[in-house]
Design an enzyme around this catalytic site. Structure first.
Site, PDB file in Angstrom:
ATOM      1  CE  LYS A   1      -3.428   2.600   2.781  1.00 16.17           C
ATOM      2  NZ  LYS A   1      -4.395   2.709   3.681  1.00 16.17           N
TER       3      LYS A   1
ATOM      4  CG  ASP B   1      -5.277   8.302   4.047  1.00 16.55           C
ATOM      5  OD1 ASP B   1      -6.719   8.444   3.668  1.00 16.55           O
ATOM      6  OD2 ASP B   1      -6.188   6.726   5.067  1.00 16.55           O
TER       7      ASP B   1
ATOM      8  CE  LYS C   1      -6.706   8.887   7.101  1.00 13.44           C
ATOM      9  NZ  LYS C   1      -7.702   7.336   7.854  1.00 13.44           N
TER      10      LYS C   1
ATOM     11  CG  ASP D   1      -1.925   5.701   5.028  1.00 14.53           C
ATOM     12  OD1 ASP D   1      -2.397   3.571   5.671  1.00 14.53           O
ATOM     13  OD2 ASP D   1      -2.860   5.201   4.016  1.00 14.53           O
TER      14      ASP D   1
ATOM     15  CG  ASP E   1     -10.151   7.419   5.834  1.00 16.82           C
ATOM     16  OD1 ASP E   1      -9.079   7.577   5.269  1.00 16.82           O
ATOM     17  OD2 ASP E   1     -10.367   7.469   7.346  1.00 16.82           O
TER      18      ASP E   1
ATOM     19  CD  GLU F   1      -6.658   5.355   2.561  1.00 15.22           C
ATOM     20  OE1 GLU F   1      -7.662   5.368   2.547  1.00 15.22           O
ATOM     21  OE2 GLU F   1      -5.680   4.896   2.923  1.00 15.22           O
TER      22      GLU F   1
ATOM     23  NE  ARG G   1     -10.996  -1.423   2.876  1.00 14.76           N
ATOM     24  CZ  ARG G   1     -11.458  -1.361   4.000  1.00 14.76           C
ATOM     25  NH1 ARG G   1     -13.253  -2.082   3.876  1.00 14.76           N
ATOM     26  NH2 ARG G   1     -11.231  -0.725   5.142  1.00 14.76           N
TER      27      ARG G   1
HETATM   28  N1  BES Z   1      -5.112   4.702   6.396  1.00 15.65           N
HETATM   29  C1  BES Z   1      -5.994   4.137   7.333  1.00 15.65           C
HETATM   30  C2  BES Z   1      -5.658   2.686   8.833  1.00 15.65           C
HETATM   31  C3  BES Z   1      -4.888   3.162   9.201  1.00 15.65           C
HETATM   32  C4  BES Z   1      -5.159   3.875  10.905  1.00 15.65           C
HETATM   33  C5  BES Z   1      -3.278   3.032   9.483  1.00 15.65           C
HETATM   34  C6  BES Z   1      -4.376   4.398  11.651  1.00 15.65           C
HETATM   35  C7  BES Z   1      -2.270   3.576  10.514  1.00 15.65           C
HETATM   36  C8  BES Z   1      -2.981   3.918  11.654  1.00 15.65           C
HETATM   37  C9  BES Z   1      -6.755   3.633   5.960  1.00 15.65           C
HETATM   38  O1  BES Z   1      -7.040   3.838   5.099  1.00 15.65           O
HETATM   39  C10 BES Z   1      -8.224   4.020   6.939  1.00 15.65           C
HETATM   40  O2  BES Z   1      -8.573   5.000   6.648  1.00 15.65           O
HETATM   41  N2  BES Z   1      -9.087   3.339   7.528  1.00 15.65           N
HETATM   42  C11 BES Z   1     -10.302   3.170   8.217  1.00 15.65           C
HETATM   43  C12 BES Z   1     -10.802   2.385   6.544  1.00 15.65           C
HETATM   44  C13 BES Z   1     -12.346   2.832   7.355  1.00 15.65           C
HETATM   45  C14 BES Z   1     -12.867   3.881   7.263  1.00 15.65           C
HETATM   46  C15 BES Z   1     -13.301   1.203   7.080  1.00 15.65           C
HETATM   47  C16 BES Z   1     -10.563   2.842   9.722  1.00 15.65           C
HETATM   48  O3  BES Z   1     -10.251   1.987  10.032  1.00 15.65           O
HETATM   49  O4  BES Z   1     -10.953   4.182  10.231  1.00 15.65           O
HETATM   50 ZN    ZN Z   2      -4.683   4.589   4.794  1.00 13.19          ZN
HETATM   51 MN    MN Z   3      -7.725   6.180   4.672  1.00 12.89          MN
END
Ligand code: BES
Ligand code: ZN
Ligand code: MN
Length: 501
Positions: A268, A273, A280, A291, A350, A352, A354
């Site tokens: 990834k 992000d 966020k 990220d 968010d 993104e 995947r």
């Molecule tokens: N990059 C984040 C996940 C993340 C969170 C990495 C904290 C490192 C530390 C990912 O893109 C994300 O935002 N995931 C969301 C998914 C949700 C919207 C289904 C999450 O984990 O809240």
């Molecule tokens: Zn992310």
């Molecule tokens: Mn995200």
């Protein structure tokens, strides 16, 4: 950082700092440290007699070379009982030694590891873990500092000195391995530390190009090619930024005749992000430059792959993009067409990672027809909730590979813990209007993300590693700062390659 074996006697050794581990209940002879004890005027024995030091794990003792030696300071670090040893424990103890000497670290240090008495097959592993613990703990990212650099030492050289009765070839093998594992991990960390104003998809591609060598070739697909190929998911995530997305393909060829296995490693690569329109919070934004740590692990692997020289083909894929909110950004409700052809409704911008990975996984499978695909991704906050910082989440149907990865992770101190990819999770990512939607609600958030990814791989065995909990801010002695990237994944992949080929 470079590591060398230096088989000089301690009488000739000229160093400002010597680090030497000692097991509990050992005496100086057991460790091969009789000369060392002489050099510090019997200081080790005296400290043990007077109960100042016993070799308990992480306990330390500072001593000084006598006037006829050219050794400045000696740090003895306790390693715990021999009967309770494991590689990671030793790595952490030498990491503590690194922490203790940080403020006064010279450019070069000498290091000793008491390996004799252990089974032959463990000796190299013990020496390697020791070197890694000290080396990794003594690395820092100083590119942007103009002042007080002396408070952030970045070690240049480690000379490993075989102790008495130690087989230098055991130490040599450990040094050779550490000369891959340390620079690979540190490179991944440095990329994770880069500010997003300087590390964006195209500059990431430029850095990848610097890894080209005899056996490593790099190919870059630009935004136009991404769109032309029909990678609608990756394109959508990247379209909201002035910095266009790129797809980086790294290729390692072992240069052997005949058929070899082929591994694809997909990382990834969100260089930032922000969450997109599902923006966020301030706290959530703060460290989202990290990220791209999944792809940093891929880059770290390729930095040292020629030195490690696995006897199989390895291809790396990084779909690099920036997830921002702008008048051109993708929106919740959009329906995207992935490279595989599956349509995806955007439930949350968010989620993104995947989307970018979906297209990268399909591309990896189609272009090189690998025997196995491993992806590494800071994919979900949910994996941190499930496992904390003590293991990465491993999602796969492939029992054999799961076993190899678990063993590899245990050896290198990058544990993976198996999580389910049951088809029941699919229900949560069904969409009313498209083949899939990109989020599945709070329940089992890391699992629904993994099952989403799985839809974009056709027949190839696939492992997804969610490193969102382990890539950053891990409390380990050999990671120099709290809010810094760990470089997780590089050592795991290197060790895995050795077992898989
Ligand atoms: N990059 C984040 C996940 C993340 C969170 C990495 C904290 C490192 C530390 C990912 O893109 C994300 O935002 N995931 C969301 C998914 C949700 C919207 C289904 C999450 O984990 O809240
Ligand atoms: Zn992310
Ligand atoms: Mn995200």
């Amino acid at each position: 950082m470079e590591i060398q074996v230096n088989s000089v006697s301690l009488v000739e050794l000229n160093t400002k700092l010597l680090i030497a581990g000692m097991f509990e209940e050992d005496n100086v002879q057991d460790c091969g440290y009789t000369w060392l004890n002489d050099t510090v005027n019997d200081g080790i024995e005296l400290a043990m007699e007077r109960k100042d030091f016993s070799g308990k794990a992480n306990k330390s003792l500072f001593l000084y070379g006598n006037s006829s030696s050219q050794i400045g300071r000696v740090l003895i670090i306790g390693l715990g009982k021999r009967s309770e040893f494991n590689f990671e424990k030793i790595r952490r103890c030498y990491g503590v030694a690194g922490k203790l000497t940080r403020k006064s670290l010279p450019d070069e240090v000498a290091l000793m590891v008491p390996v004799s008495g252990f089974a032959a097959e463990d000796q190299t592993g013990i020496a390697r873990a020791a070197i890694e613990g000290f080396g990794l703990s003594s690395h820092d990212f100083n590119k942007y500092r103009t002042q007080n650099i002396e408070d952030h030492p970045d070690l240049k050289f480690i000379y490993v000195i075989p102790a008495e009765n130690e087989n230098p070839s055991v130490i040599e093998a450990a040094v050779n391995e550490a000369n891959s594992t340390i620079p690979g991990t540190c490179f991944a960390r440095d990329l994770g530390s880069m500010p997003p104003c300087e590390l964006y998809p195209e500059s990431f591609a430029d850095i990848a190009k610097t890894l080209e060598s005899d056996r490593v070739k790099i190919e870059i697909l630009d935004f136009d090619q991404i769109k032309e190929l029909g990678m609608g998911a990756l394109a959508a995530v990247g379209q909201g930024s002035i910095n266009p997305p790129v797809l980086i393909h790294l290729k390692y060829d072992p240069g052997i005749k005949g058929d070899t296995k082929k591994l694809a490693v997909v990382g990834k690569g969100l260089t930032y992000d922000a969450g997109g329109f599902d923006l966020k919070t301030a706290e959530g934004l703060r460290h989202m430059k990290i990220d791209m740590c999944g792809s940093a692990a891929v880059m770290g692997l390729f930095k040292v792959i020629e030195h490690w020289s696995p006897q199989c083909r390895v291809d790396g894929f990084i779909a690099a993009a920036e997830n921002l909110a702008s008048s051109n950004a993708y929106k919740p409700g959009d329906i995207l067409t992935s490279y595989k052809g599956l349509s995806i409704e955007v439930d949350n911008t968010d989620a993104e990672g995947r989307l970018t990975l979906a297209d990268a996984l399909t591309y990896a499978e189609k272009t090189i027809k690998p025997d196995l695909i491993i992806d590494l991704a800071t994919l979900t906050g949910a994996i941190g909730v499930a496992l904390g910082k003590h293991a990465s989440g491993m999602f796969t149907d492939d029992d054999e590979t799961a076993k190899l990865l678990t063993e590899s992770g245990d050896i290198v101190g990058e544990r993976v813990w198996r999580m389910p990819v049951w088809k029941e999770y699919l229900r949560q990512i069904q969409s009313q209007v498209a083949d899939l939607k990109n989020t599945g609600g709070r329940q089992g958030g890391a699992c629904t993300a993994a099952v989403f990814l799985k839809q974009f791989v056709d027949k190839t065995p696939h492992v997804h590693l969610d490193i969102a909990g382990t890539a950053f801010n891990v409390p380990l002695s050999y990671v120099p700062g709290d809010e810094t990237p760990s470089g997780v994944g590089v050592r795991l992949l290197l060790e895995f390659l050795r077992r898989w080929t």
